[in-house]
Design a protein around this motif. Structure first.
Motif, PDB file in Angstrom:
ATOM      1  N   GLN A 164       0.846  -1.180   0.000  1.00  0.00           N
ATOM      2  CA  GLN A 164       0.000   0.000   0.000  1.00  0.00           C
ATOM      3  C   GLN A 164       0.887   1.238   0.000  1.00  0.00           C
ATOM      4  OE1 GLN A 164      -2.438   0.350   3.513  1.00  0.00           O
ATOM      5  NE2 GLN A 164      -0.728   0.763   4.860  1.00  0.00           N
TER       6      GLN A 164
ATOM      7  N   ALA B 255      -1.998   6.117   3.026  1.00  0.00           N
ATOM      8  CA  ALA B 255      -2.611   5.503   4.200  1.00  0.00           C
ATOM      9  C   ALA B 255      -2.469   6.403   5.426  1.00  0.00           C
ATOM     10  CB  ALA B 255      -1.981   4.138   4.469  1.00  0.00           C
TER      11      ALA B 255
ATOM     12  N   ASP C 271      -6.315  -1.028   7.083  1.00  0.00           N
ATOM     13  CA  ASP C 271      -6.139  -2.419   6.650  1.00  0.00           C
ATOM     14  C   ASP C 271      -5.442  -2.456   5.295  1.00  0.00           C
ATOM     15  OD1 ASP C 271      -6.322  -5.131   6.274  1.00  0.00           O
ATOM     16  OD2 ASP C 271      -8.454  -5.112   5.763  1.00  0.00           O
ATOM     17  N   GLN C 272      -4.210  -2.976   5.269  1.00  0.00           N
ATOM     18  CA  GLN C 272      -3.507  -3.110   3.998  1.00  0.00           C
ATOM     19  C   GLN C 272      -3.643  -4.517   3.424  1.00  0.00           C
ATOM     20  OE1 GLN C 272       0.901  -3.153   4.092  1.00  0.00           O
ATOM     21  NE2 GLN C 272       0.722  -2.761   6.277  1.00  0.00           N
ATOM     22  N   GLN C 273      -4.511  -5.331   4.046  1.00  0.00           N
ATOM     23  CA  GLN C 273      -4.812  -6.671   3.535  1.00  0.00           C
ATOM     24  C   GLN C 273      -3.522  -7.462   3.274  1.00  0.00           C
ATOM     25  OE1 GLN C 273      -8.784  -6.554   1.126  1.00  0.00           O
ATOM     26  NE2 GLN C 273      -7.474  -4.950   0.309  1.00  0.00           N
TER      27      GLN C 273
ATOM     28  N   GLY D 128      -4.073  -1.790  -0.375  1.00  0.00           N
ATOM     29  CA  GLY D 128      -4.777  -0.930   0.568  1.00  0.00           C
ATOM     30  C   GLY D 128      -4.464   0.513   0.234  1.00  0.00           C
ATOM     31  N   PRO D 129      -4.921   1.443   1.083  1.00  0.00           N
ATOM     32  CA  PRO D 129      -5.519   1.173   2.392  1.00  0.00           C
ATOM     33  C   PRO D 129      -7.041   1.063   2.354  1.00  0.00           C
ATOM     34  CG  PRO D 129      -5.116   3.527   2.150  1.00  0.00           C
ATOM     35  CD  PRO D 129      -4.639   2.874   0.883  1.00  0.00           C
ATOM     36  N   GLY D 130      -7.535   0.232   3.263  1.00  0.00           N
ATOM     37  CA  GLY D 130      -8.945   0.211   3.605  1.00  0.00           C
ATOM     38  C   GLY D 130      -9.052   0.516   5.088  1.00  0.00           C
TER      39      GLY D 130
END
Length: 313
Positions: free
Chosen positions: A134, A139, A259-261, A292-294
Motif C-alpha cells: 500500500q 494511508a 487495513d492493507q490486507q 490498501g488502504p482500507g
C-alpha cells in the motif's frame, strides 16, 4: 441476452489457437523464497506467510518463508536463496539501501524478484518485476483525516521498528492531514511490556496528547493497555489487523484499523512469480499493485472478525 456469435474468419484466415495448457500456472513445481523483515511470531507477518503458503499450495509450488528484522541477516537470507537457485524471491524492504546489493545479486542471476510491503520507491530501481503493498503516505493521510474528525489535536505516533522507512511515511502522512501536532515515540516491538510502560509514561507526562496511532496490531493492544493504565481519554487508532484488534474495535477501545490486507502481500507475489515462470507475465506496468488502504471500523469489524481469527485478515 446472449452475446452474438463471433463472425467466421475470412477466407484464408486462421482462428486464434487457445493458449497452450503448459502455460497454466497450476502444478508448476516451482520454488519460491519469501524473505521479510518480520520478527518470528509477529501476528501481521503470520498472515503474510499464510497467504504465501496458500498460493504455493494452490499452484503446486514450494514456498519457504523466513523473516529477520536485522537487514544484514535478511540480506544473507536473500544470498542463500540465490545460491539455492530458487525460481523467484519475495522480499520486504524496510531498509532498502541495506538490501540493494543482495537484491542486485538475485536480479543478476536472473531470478525474478517481487518486493512487498515497504520500499516501493526503490523497487523498480533495484530491478524487481513489481511491488505489492500500500502507499504508506496515502494511508497515513487517511488515518490523519479520520483522527482529526474524531477531535484529535495532539497525536502520539508509535514507531516500533527503527529505520523502517514505511513507518516514518505513515507518521508523516498523518501529520499532513491532522492539522495538529504529531510526536513520534520509538519502541521495540519485541518487548510489548516495555511498549505499554513507555506509552503510559508519555500519556501521564503530557496530558495534551489526546490521540495515539500505533503502526502494528500488537503495539495497538499494548497502547490500549497503556491508555487504561494512564487513566487517559486519548483515542486510539492503528495500522493493520489481528483478531485482538478487531475485538478492540468492536468494544470501542480502538477507533479504526488501517487495513492493507497483508494476506494479499503473501498470496499475490507467489501468484505473480508463478505466472512469470509459466508465461512471462508481469503485473502493474511499472507501478505498484496496491493492497490498501482500507479502513475497518465498528461498522464493519464484525464482518472480518472470523477471517482475522482464521489468519487471513
Amino acid at each position: 441476452m446472449p452475446s452474438p456469435a463471433a463472425p467466421p474468419p475470412e477466407r484464408g484466415e486462421q482462428s486464434a489457437a487457445p493458449p497452450a495448457s503448459s502455460a497454466a500456472p497450476q502444478g508448476s513445481g516451482a520454488s519460491f523464497a519469501v524473505i521479510t523483515h518480520g520478527a518470528p511470531g509477529d501476528s501481521f507477518w503470520d498472515v503474510v506467510k499464510n497467504g504465501a503458503e496458500a498460493a504455493g499450495k494452490q499452484y503446486g509450488a514450494q514456498v519457504t518463508y523466513q523473516g529477520d528484522g536485522d537487514p544484514a541477516k535478511q540480506s544473507q537470507l536473500i544470498d542463500q536463496a540465490v545460491s539455492e537457485k530458487v525460481d523467484g524471491i519475495v522480499v520486504s524492504m524496510a531498509n532498502p539501501d541495506a538490501l540493494k546489493e543482495a537484491i542486485g545479486k538475485a536480479v543478476a542471476a536472473k531470478i525474478p524478484v517481487v518486493t512487498i510491503n515497504s520500499g516501493a520507491d526503490s523497487s523498480k530501481a533495484f530491478g524487481a518485476i513489481t511491488h505489492v503493498g500500500q502507499s504508506e503516505d496515502v494511508a497515513g493521510r487517511g488515518a490523519g483525516e479520520q483522527l482529526k474528525a474524531a477531535g484529535v489535536t495532539k497525536l502520539l505516533c508509535v514507531i516500533h521498528e527503527a529505520g523502517n522507512v514505511g513507518l516514518d511515511q505513515r507518521c508523516k502522512g498523518a501529520e499532513e492531514t491532522l492539522g495538529g501536532t504529531v510526536e513520534r515515540l520509538q519502541v521495540d516491538v519485541s518487548n510489548l511490556a516495555d511498549v505499554t510502560s513507555k506509552v503510559t509514561a508519555k500519556l501521564q507526562s503530557d496530558q495534551q496528547v489526546n490521540g495515539v496511532l500505533s503502526l502494528n496490531p500488537a503495539i495497538a493492544i499494548a497502547a490500549r493497555d497503556a491508555i487504561k493504565d494512564a487513566g487517559s481519554q486519548a483515542k486510539l487508532a492503528t495500522f493493520d489487523l489481528s483478531a485482538d484488534v478487531v475485538t478492540a474495535i468492536n468494544d470501542g477501545e480502538v477507533l479504526f484499523a488501517v487495513d492493507q490486507q497483508q494476506y494479499l502481500q503473501g498470496y499475490l507475489p507467489i501468484t505473480f512469480l508463478n505466472l512469470y515462470k509459466a508465461n512471462l507475465n508481469t503485473v502493474g506496468g511499472g507501478l505498484p499493485v496496491n493492497t490498501g488502504p482500507g479502513f475497518v471500523t465498528k461498522d464493519n469489524a464484525s464482518q472480518v472478525a472470523k477471517l482475522a481469527e482464521a489468519g487471513t485478515r
